[in-house]
Design a protein around this motif. Structure first.
Motif, mmCIF file in Angstrom:
data_model
loop_
_atom_site.group_PDB
_atom_site.id
_atom_site.type_symbol
_atom_site.label_atom_id
_atom_site.label_comp_id
_atom_site.label_asym_id
_atom_site.label_seq_id
_atom_site.Cartn_x
_atom_site.Cartn_y
_atom_site.Cartn_z
ATOM 1 N N GLY A 264 -6.416 -13.454 -7.712
ATOM 2 C CA GLY A 264 -5.259 -12.578 -7.590
ATOM 3 C C GLY A 264 -5.519 -11.191 -8.132
ATOM 4 N N ALA A 265 -6.231 -11.107 -9.268
ATOM 5 C CA ALA A 265 -6.487 -9.810 -9.887
ATOM 6 C C ALA A 265 -7.306 -8.910 -8.971
ATOM 7 N N PHE A 266 -8.302 -9.484 -8.290
ATOM 8 C CA PHE A 266 -9.109 -8.693 -7.360
ATOM 9 C C PHE A 266 -8.480 -8.605 -5.970
ATOM 10 N N GLY A 267 -7.638 -9.601 -5.638
ATOM 11 C CA GLY A 267 -7.046 -9.629 -4.301
ATOM 12 C C GLY A 267 -6.028 -8.528 -4.079
ATOM 13 N N VAL A 268 -5.254 -8.204 -5.105
ATOM 14 C CA VAL A 268 -4.232 -7.158 -4.950
ATOM 15 C C VAL A 268 -4.847 -5.818 -4.568
ATOM 16 N N PRO A 269 -5.857 -5.304 -5.300
ATOM 17 C CA PRO A 269 -6.427 -4.018 -4.884
ATOM 18 C C PRO A 269 -7.121 -4.073 -3.531
ATOM 19 N N LEU A 270 -7.751 -5.206 -3.195
ATOM 20 C CA LEU A 270 -8.401 -5.313 -1.891
ATOM 21 C C LEU A 270 -7.379 -5.253 -0.770
ATOM 22 N N SER A 273 -5.768 -1.771 -0.529
ATOM 23 C CA SER A 273 -6.624 -0.739 0.064
ATOM 24 C C SER A 273 -6.619 -0.801 1.580
ATOM 25 N N ARG A 274 -6.234 -1.954 2.140
ATOM 26 C CA ARG A 274 -6.215 -2.114 3.593
ATOM 27 C C ARG A 274 -4.815 -2.006 4.176
ATOM 28 N N TRP A 278 2.936 -2.349 -1.617
ATOM 29 C CA TRP A 278 4.134 -3.181 -1.543
ATOM 30 C C TRP A 278 3.871 -4.462 -0.773
ATOM 31 N N ILE A 279 2.957 -4.429 0.211
ATOM 32 C CA ILE A 279 2.623 -5.646 0.955
ATOM 33 C C ILE A 279 1.875 -6.620 0.044
ATOM 34 N N ALA A 280 0.903 -6.106 -0.708
ATOM 35 C CA ALA A 280 0.185 -6.957 -1.652
ATOM 36 C C ALA A 280 1.137 -7.546 -2.689
ATOM 37 N N THR A 281 2.087 -6.738 -3.147
ATOM 38 C CA THR A 281 3.069 -7.213 -4.134
ATOM 39 C C THR A 281 3.963 -8.288 -3.541
ATOM 40 N N ALA A 282 4.342 -8.127 -2.268
ATOM 41 C CA ALA A 282 5.176 -9.138 -1.613
ATOM 42 C C ALA A 282 4.434 -10.463 -1.480
ATOM 43 N N VAL A 283 3.141 -10.409 -1.182
ATOM 44 C CA VAL A 283 2.337 -11.635 -1.090
ATOM 45 C C VAL A 283 2.299 -12.340 -2.441
ATOM 46 N N ILE A 284 2.099 -11.564 -3.507
ATOM 47 C CA ILE A 284 2.074 -12.149 -4.847
ATOM 48 C C ILE A 284 3.426 -12.760 -5.196
#
Length: 394
Positions: A264-270, A273-274, A278-284
């Motif tokens: 999760g820690a590395f997945g959010v910035p990855l 970046s694409r 807010w999309i990464a935050t919604a997934v989390i």
């Protein structure tokens, strides 16, 4: 730095029986070995902000590492009161680092890499915690619990030596980013025309937006911390009670919750970046909610829910502390925001585990504690998603 910010308070959990037998600590006292540092994360934040303002973030990090090292040594040499005194020192010192690191990241890291740096920092804290958890018990079997928990001070000592060497070489000069962020001298006001009024209005709107984002992140981090610490404290017993797992099996499953945080820690910035943050935050947020809902609706898939929840807890920390630099105007803003967010969040973290335990004892089941975790994850979802959307407005 990250290796020293969580591992020292995790180490005693692997050798609690030896500590209680040798020092006479009660069950409550043993709980304070991990509970006191988290409480101090909340209470000692004003000390951290004052240190940063007076000495700077680098000197504050040196004070942090020196305090953690001293506390680690003190905790390993004495009877129960000395053990607890060392624990208090460790917690207070770690608070300095908790606040100083986001300031350094905001100042020194290019804006488009802040999420990646925050993710690496978060992941390394989890890696350090897992290494400590897995290595302390075998080490204690060879040299005893005192030497085992003191041995991890070597990592802190190495970090302290590094930062002291940097300071001696004068490598703490202001970076271009810091210089650019410093406010320029104000030009003399020539008039009170429309331009001046518009600039004043924009500045007022920016400060209002900053305060609103920080308030939302307080809600998000309260939910994040409450869900994480309640799950960490009770997941092994929950699995033992509801699935009939042996202690070794329930502990191994609970460890997956910690290990998956690296993803999760590395997945959010990855992902950010694409797409967008807010999309990464919604997934989390979805992953966080899946943990209690899954354990309630389909408990037989507990390994899957532990993994998904682990991804969420690692990613949630990264998401929250990637938002602050988007709206902060200077390093003082970052320090103030981090102190307010972490002070509130760790206070919630102190309250959540005993509340979950009380709910379990009062109802005789784990349903209400899981609803507590669900409420915490919803608080994270609402606060973080509103904060990130507000931070993206120009």
């Amino acid at each position: 730095m990250a290796l020293s910010l969580r591992a020292p308070i995790i180490a005693p959990t692997a050798v609690i029986p030896g500590i209680t037998a040798d020092t006479g600590l009660s069950a409550v006292g043993a709980g304070l070995l991990t509970g006191l540092p988290v409480l101090l994360f909340a209470l000692a934040t004003p000390l951290a902000t004052r240190s940063i303002r007076r000495f700077g973030p680098e000197a504050t990090i040196i004070l942090c590492l020196a305090g953690v090292l001293a506390g680690t040594v003190i905790r390993s040499i004495g009877p129960a009161p000395v053990v607890l005194a060392g624990t208090v020192l460790i917690g207070a010192a770690m608070t300095l680092g908790n606040i100083a690191v986001p300031v350094l990241i905001r100042r020194d890291v290019p804006f488009n890499r802040i999420s990646a740096a925050t993710g690496a920092y978060s992941a390394t804290m989890n890696i350090g915690s897992m290494a400590t958890l897995l290595g302390t018990a075998p080490l204690a079997a060879l040299v005893g619990w005192r030497w085992a928990i003191a041995a991890w001070g070597v990592v802190t000592a190495a970090g302290l030596a590094y930062w002291l060497l940097r300071q001696r070489r004068g490598r703490f000069a202001p970076t271009p980013r810091e210089a650019a962020a410093s406010p320029a001298p104000a030009a003399p006001a020539l008039s009170d025309g429309p331009g001046a009024l518009a600039a004043t209005a924009r500045g007022s709107a920016d400060r209002t937006r900053f305060r609103r984002v920080v308030g939302l992140l307080v809600l998000a981090f309260c939910g994040q911390s409450a869900a994480y610490y309640a799950t960490t404290a009770w997941l092994p017993l929950l699995l033992a009670d509801t699935r009939g797992l042996a202690p070794a099996s329930s502990g191994a499953t609970a460890s997956l919750f910690q290990i998956a945080a690296v993803v999760g820690a590395f997945g959010v910035p990855l992902l950010a970046s694409r797409t967008k943050l807010w999309i990464a935050t919604a997934v989390i947020a979805l992953c966080w909610a899946a943990l209690p809902i899954g354990l309630l609706a389909a408990p037989e898939h507990f390994v899957l829910w532990a993994l998904i929840g682990g991804v969420a807890q690692g990613g949630g920390f990264t998401a929250i502390f990637s938002i602050i630099p988007r709206v902060a105007h200077n390093n003082a803003d970052v320090a103030t925001a981090s102190a307010r967010i972490q002070g509130s969040g760790y206070l919630a973290a102190t309250c959540a585990p005993p509340l979950a335990g009380w709910l379990n004892g009062a109802t005789g089941s784990w349903t209400m504690p899981l609803f507590l975790v669900l409420a915490a994850t919803l608080a994270f979802s609402i606060g973080s998603l509103l904060a990130v959307r507000l931070s993206e407005r120009q």
